[in-house]
Design a protein around this motif. Structure first.
Motif, PDB file in Angstrom:
ATOM      1  N   GLY A 317       0.813  -1.219   0.000  1.00 38.93           N
ATOM      2  CA  GLY A 317       0.000   0.000   0.000  1.00 38.93           C
ATOM      3  C   GLY A 317       0.838   1.256   0.000  1.00 38.93           C
ATOM      4  O   GLY A 317       0.570   2.199  -0.752  1.00 38.93           O
ATOM      5  N   VAL A 318       1.869   1.283   0.845  1.00 37.45           N
ATOM      6  CA  VAL A 318       2.748   2.454   0.882  1.00 37.45           C
ATOM      7  C   VAL A 318       3.508   2.586  -0.433  1.00 37.45           C
ATOM      8  O   VAL A 318       3.707   3.694  -0.941  1.00 37.45           O
ATOM      9  N   LEU A 319       3.937   1.462  -1.003  1.00 38.18           N
ATOM     10  CA  LEU A 319       4.653   1.493  -2.283  1.00 38.18           C
ATOM     11  C   LEU A 319       3.777   2.101  -3.374  1.00 38.18           C
ATOM     12  O   LEU A 319       4.228   2.967  -4.143  1.00 38.18           O
ATOM     13  N   ALA A 320       2.528   1.666  -3.456  1.00 39.41           N
ATOM     14  CA  ALA A 320       1.618   2.212  -4.463  1.00 39.41           C
ATOM     15  C   ALA A 320       1.397   3.703  -4.251  1.00 39.41           C
ATOM     16  O   ALA A 320       1.420   4.495  -5.205  1.00 39.41           O
ATOM     17  N   THR A 321       1.197   4.115  -2.994  1.00 37.81           N
ATOM     18  CA  THR A 321       0.964   5.532  -2.692  1.00 37.81           C
ATOM     19  C   THR A 321       2.173   6.372  -3.073  1.00 37.81           C
ATOM     20  O   THR A 321       2.033   7.479  -3.609  1.00 37.81           O
ATOM     21  N   ALA A 348      -2.403  -5.226  -2.328  1.00 36.52           N
ATOM     22  CA  ALA A 348      -2.522  -4.864  -0.912  1.00 36.52           C
ATOM     23  C   ALA A 348      -3.931  -5.115  -0.395  1.00 36.52           C
ATOM     24  O   ALA A 348      -4.114  -5.619   0.721  1.00 36.52           O
ATOM     25  N   ILE A 349      -4.938  -4.780  -1.185  1.00 33.33           N
ATOM     26  CA  ILE A 349      -6.332  -4.994  -0.788  1.00 33.33           C
ATOM     27  C   ILE A 349      -6.620  -6.480  -0.622  1.00 33.33           C
ATOM     28  O   ILE A 349      -7.268  -6.909   0.339  1.00 33.33           O
ATOM     29  N   LEU A 350      -6.125  -7.298  -1.564  1.00 34.36           N
ATOM     30  CA  LEU A 350      -6.366  -8.734  -1.491  1.00 34.36           C
ATOM     31  C   LEU A 350      -5.713  -9.347  -0.258  1.00 34.36           C
ATOM     32  O   LEU A 350      -6.260 -10.244   0.377  1.00 34.36           O
ATOM     33  N   ILE A 351      -4.544  -8.850   0.083  1.00 36.45           N
ATOM     34  CA  ILE A 351      -3.788  -9.408   1.210  1.00 36.45           C
ATOM     35  C   ILE A 351      -4.367  -8.966   2.542  1.00 36.45           C
ATOM     36  O   ILE A 351      -4.505  -9.765   3.475  1.00 36.45           O
ATOM     37  N   ASP A 352      -4.709  -7.684   2.667  1.00 28.71           N
ATOM     38  CA  ASP A 352      -5.173  -7.152   3.950  1.00 28.71           C
ATOM     39  C   ASP A 352      -6.185  -6.044   3.696  1.00 28.71           C
ATOM     40  O   ASP A 352      -5.833  -4.875   3.570  1.00 28.71           O
ATOM     41  N   SER A 353      -7.441  -6.408   3.652  1.00 28.25           N
ATOM     42  CA  SER A 353      -8.496  -5.433   3.346  1.00 28.25           C
ATOM     43  C   SER A 353      -8.783  -4.509   4.518  1.00 28.25           C
ATOM     44  O   SER A 353      -9.582  -3.579   4.379  1.00 28.25           O
ATOM     45  N   GLU A 354      -8.149  -4.755   5.680  1.00 25.34           N
ATOM     46  CA  GLU A 354      -8.349  -3.903   6.844  1.00 25.34           C
ATOM     47  C   GLU A 354      -7.256  -2.847   6.981  1.00 25.34           C
ATOM     48  O   GLU A 354      -7.237  -2.107   7.965  1.00 25.34           O
ATOM     49  N   ASP A 355      -6.328  -2.770   6.048  1.00 29.80           N
ATOM     50  CA  ASP A 355      -5.218  -1.829   6.147  1.00 29.80           C
ATOM     51  C   ASP A 355      -5.600  -0.508   5.482  1.00 29.80           C
ATOM     52  O   ASP A 355      -5.865  -0.467   4.274  1.00 29.80           O
ATOM     53  N   PRO A 356      -5.606   0.619   6.230  1.00 33.41           N
ATOM     54  CA  PRO A 356      -5.974   1.909   5.641  1.00 33.41           C
ATOM     55  C   PRO A 356      -5.063   2.322   4.484  1.00 33.41           C
ATOM     56  O   PRO A 356      -5.517   2.960   3.527  1.00 33.41           O
ATOM     57  N   TRP A 357      -3.769   1.984   4.571  1.00 37.10           N
ATOM     58  CA  TRP A 357      -2.848   2.344   3.488  1.00 37.10           C
ATOM     59  C   TRP A 357      -3.257   1.696   2.171  1.00 37.10           C
ATOM     60  O   TRP A 357      -3.096   2.288   1.096  1.00 37.10           O
ATOM     61  N   ALA A 358      -3.753   0.470   2.226  1.00 38.90           N
ATOM     62  CA  ALA A 358      -4.156  -0.218   0.998  1.00 38.90           C
ATOM     63  C   ALA A 358      -5.298   0.530   0.311  1.00 38.90           C
ATOM     64  O   ALA A 358      -5.294   0.720  -0.913  1.00 38.90           O
ATOM     65  N   HIS A 359      -6.277   0.966   1.105  1.00 34.13           N
ATOM     66  CA  HIS A 359      -7.420   1.683   0.519  1.00 34.13           C
ATOM     67  C   HIS A 359      -7.023   3.091   0.089  1.00 34.13           C
ATOM     68  O   HIS A 359      -7.544   3.613  -0.912  1.00 34.13           O
ATOM     69  N   GLU A 380     -12.960   6.962   1.739  1.00 29.32           N
ATOM     70  CA  GLU A 380     -13.872   6.909   2.882  1.00 29.32           C
ATOM     71  C   GLU A 380     -13.658   5.648   3.706  1.00 29.32           C
ATOM     72  O   GLU A 380     -13.738   5.674   4.951  1.00 29.32           O
ATOM     73  N   LEU A 381     -13.358   4.547   3.039  1.00 26.75           N
ATOM     74  CA  LEU A 381     -13.087   3.309   3.768  1.00 26.75           C
ATOM     75  C   LEU A 381     -11.777   3.422   4.547  1.00 26.75           C
ATOM     76  O   LEU A 381     -11.677   2.970   5.700  1.00 26.75           O
ATOM     77  N   ALA A 382     -10.771   4.036   3.938  1.00 27.71           N
ATOM     78  CA  ALA A 382      -9.504   4.250   4.655  1.00 27.71           C
ATOM     79  C   ALA A 382      -9.735   5.056   5.924  1.00 27.71           C
ATOM     80  O   ALA A 382      -9.150   4.773   6.979  1.00 27.71           O
ATOM     81  N   LEU A 383     -10.611   6.056   5.846  1.00 23.72           N
ATOM     82  CA  LEU A 383     -10.879   6.903   7.006  1.00 23.72           C
ATOM     83  C   LEU A 383     -11.757   6.203   8.037  1.00 23.72           C
ATOM     84  O   LEU A 383     -11.671   6.498   9.223  1.00 23.72           O
ATOM     85  N   ARG A 384     -12.591   5.281   7.603  1.00 22.59           N
ATOM     86  CA  ARG A 384     -13.344   4.496   8.581  1.00 22.59           C
ATOM     87  C   ARG A 384     -12.399   3.579   9.365  1.00 22.59           C
ATOM     88  O   ARG A 384     -12.583   3.369  10.567  1.00 22.59           O
ATOM     89  N   LEU A 385     -11.399   3.050   8.678  1.00 21.73           N
ATOM     90  CA  LEU A 385     -10.433   2.190   9.343  1.00 21.73           C
ATOM     91  C   LEU A 385      -9.491   2.973  10.244  1.00 21.73           C
ATOM     92  O   LEU A 385      -9.036   2.473  11.270  1.00 21.73           O
ATOM     93  N   ASN A 386      -9.176   4.207   9.858  1.00 17.87           N
ATOM     94  CA  ASN A 386      -8.279   5.051  10.647  1.00 17.87           C
ATOM     95  C   ASN A 386      -8.749   6.500  10.536  1.00 17.87           C
ATOM     96  O   ASN A 386      -8.315   7.233   9.657  1.00 17.87           O
ATOM     97  N   PRO A 387      -9.653   6.921  11.415  1.00 14.71           N
ATOM     98  CA  PRO A 387     -10.221   8.273  11.312  1.00 14.71           C
ATOM     99  C   PRO A 387      -9.200   9.399  11.440  1.00 14.71           C
ATOM    100  O   PRO A 387      -9.478  10.524  11.040  1.00 14.71           O
ATOM    101  N   SER A 388      -8.031   9.125  12.013  1.00 10.79           N
ATOM    102  CA  SER A 388      -7.014  10.171  12.182  1.00 10.79           C
ATOM    103  C   SER A 388      -5.930  10.108  11.115  1.00 10.79           C
ATOM    104  O   SER A 388      -4.850  10.661  11.286  1.00 10.79           O
TER     105      SER A 388
END
Length: 524
Positions: A317-321, A348-359, A380-388
């Motif tokens: 996720g960080v690499l893509a960003t 990244a999404i396939l591996i860990d759909s709960e990671d905010p960086w992936a979304h 919006e999903l990234a922010l639901r996983l990590n609002p800050s």
């Protein structure tokens, strides 16, 4: 209100300065500068403080600032050599050192607000507390005496921030602002005031052989009390379990009933290899420096991490960003890095759909592919996983603005700034807010915000673009001409065709509006 010092009377209601019975003529801006120095005589004020309060954040040259300070000194019978009332503190700012007494114009007794003596320095004005419990996690101190272990200490702190941020009832200061205090001896109250928090978590990490000792302490800065402290001695392989224990203890200390109801556990999946985790922590430390060279170093480290552990979602996720960001900054061609970023983000999404960086990463990819609904959904999903997650807030604001929803975009960009008040990405957030104001036709505010972004980062091409277009639309020809020259210096390949091709705007009217601003500024 009157301020009395050294045979002078400064009357803020009448906007008068007197020496004895003599009225001293001062320019309005010089008067405001003197008032600010006197009112803040208990501390050292920085150049940024003066610009924010006296010039309302507008661009001010060093020569202008120096001339105004000299005028203030002259008005009160001081000089740069004597410095009997206004002292220059090297590389810090200015401090009014005279004994000051305040008196209301209703003739109540005076009271001292600035007796001579040493005072605590504070580089920035205090922020108001938010409506939720606010906490800052300071970078844990590396006690191992090994420079190579800095990334390990930083990683522990960042993981705690991420875990806490998943709790919606907390306002957690983003990593970039907390880490500004790394390696600095600062008073806890100063940190709390500058970041606008009540609670501060601090700690240390000491590694020896295969074992690690982590200590942590939670402080209520408002009362000066220690709410909780603990020490953990573990085998290094248990570091993620230790992170969970620390997080649970902090939650229990701040909100006891929450622990009983939730039994909070960190949701992020750790990588299978600690070596891969080490590499990602190092990569993030480079990514947050926001330079072209550091971005390239971060990508190399992330590629090594994914080679060691192909199933490390956050690394992908960080690499893509980082690849999308390099295109956004004009460091790389989107047609070249876009496919690389898309493959990494989807993996990244396939591996860990709960990671905010992936979304976040997939949202950035979708934005540049003009899949606007999908893009917004990912942010919006990234922010639901990590609002800050301030970076996700900023990109969400950019996407909303590109969709024509400029008012929502402006709110999101300003929230990113509030979440992380001292962020290396603050210039980018200012630039996003500037673009939102441009879409709304508020050209003066767009110019102000773009200039603030450029003041913070002179190489930020996005701010140069907004400044040029906004000045063009506002009919400010001189500003537009200079802005276009600076834009061409920062982005030599800029042209109307590039803007039409690369800027992902949903509405044709917004693109036409943007292009018209550049045409009026003289771009072809």
């Amino acid at each position: 209100m009157q301020f009395l010092f050294d045979n002078h009377a400064l009357d803020t209601d009448r906007r008068e300065l007197r020496r004895g019975s003599e009225r001293i003529a001062v320019e309005p801006q010089v008067f405001d500068l003197l008032v600010y120095l006197v009112q803040n005589c208990d501390r050292v004020v920085s150049k940024d403080d003066l610009i924010a309060s006296v010039w309302r954040g507008r661009i001010v040259s060093d020569s202008t600032l120096t001339s105004r300070i000299n005028a203030v000194r002259k008005a009160v019978g001081d000089s740069g050599e004597d410095q009997k009332l206004i002292r220059t503190v090297a590389r810090k700012g200015l401090r009014f050192i005279g004994a000051v007494h305040a008196k209301s114009n209703g003739r109540e007794p005076t009271h001292a607000i600035g007796p001579p003596g040493e005072v605590r320095e504070r580089s920035r004005p205090a922020l108001p507390l938010p409506d939720r419990p606010a906490v800052a996690v300071l970078p844990f101190v590396n006690m191992s005496g090994e420079a190579e272990q800095e990334y390990f200490s930083d990683g522990i702190s960042e993981d705690i921030i991420t875990a806490l941020s998943k709790l919606r009832w907390f306002f957690v200061i983003a990593r970039n602002s907390s880490f500004i205090y790394k390696g600095k001896a600062v008073h806890m109250k100063q940190v709390a005031e500058e970041l606008g928090v009540r609670y501060v978590l601090e700690g240390s990490v000491r590694k020896g052989g295969d074992r690690v000792r982590i200590t942590a302490q939670l402080n209520d800065v408002a009362t000066g009390s220690h709410l909780w402290a603990e020490r953990y001695d573990r085998e290094l392989a248990d570091v993620f379990a230790v992170q969970d224990e620390i997080t649970e203890a902090i939650v229990a200390a701040i909100e006891p009933q929450l622990y009983a109801a939730e039994n909070f556990r960190a949701q992020r999946k750790p990588p299978n290899s600690l070596d891969a985790w080490d590499l990602v922590m190092r990569a993030l430390s480079h990514y947050w420096r926001v330079t072209r060279q550091d971005n390239m170093v971060a990508q190399a480290l992330l590629e090594k991490a994914t080679a060691i552990d192909p199933n490390y979602g956050q690394a992908l996720g960080v690499l893509a960003t980082s690849h999308i960001f390099s295109a956004h900054m004009g460091w790389a061609d989107l047609s070249m890095v876009g496919p690389i970023a898309e493959r990494a983000a989807l993996a990244a999404i396939l591996i860990d759909s709960e990671d905010p960086w992936a979304h976040l990463a997939l949202g950035c990819v979708y934005l540049h592919k003009r899949r606007f609904d999908d893009c917004l959904a990912e942010f919006e999903l990234a922010l639901r996983l990590n609002p800050s997650f301030s970076l996700a807030q900023g990109y969400h604001g950019l996407a909303l603005s590109y969709c024509g929803r400029w008012e929502e975009g402006d709110v999101a960009a300003r929230r990113a700034l509030r979440l992380s008040p001292r962020d290396p990405f603050a210039a980018i957030y200012c630039g996003i807010a500037a673009y939102a104001q441009f879409v709304g036709g508020n050209y003066d505010e767009a110019i102000r915000l773009a200039r603030e972004a450029i003041r913070q980062r002179g190489d930020f091409v996005g701010a140069h673009r907004v400044l040029t277009a906004a000045a063009g639309m506002a009919g400010q020809g001189d500003i537009a001409k200079v802005a276009l020259q600076e834009l061409c210096r920062a982005q030599p390949n800029i042209c109307l065709a590039w803007i039409a091709r690369e800027m992902p705007m949903k509405r044709q009217a917004d693109l036409d509006h943007y292009l018209e601003g550049f045409r009026r500024a003289g771009l072809d």
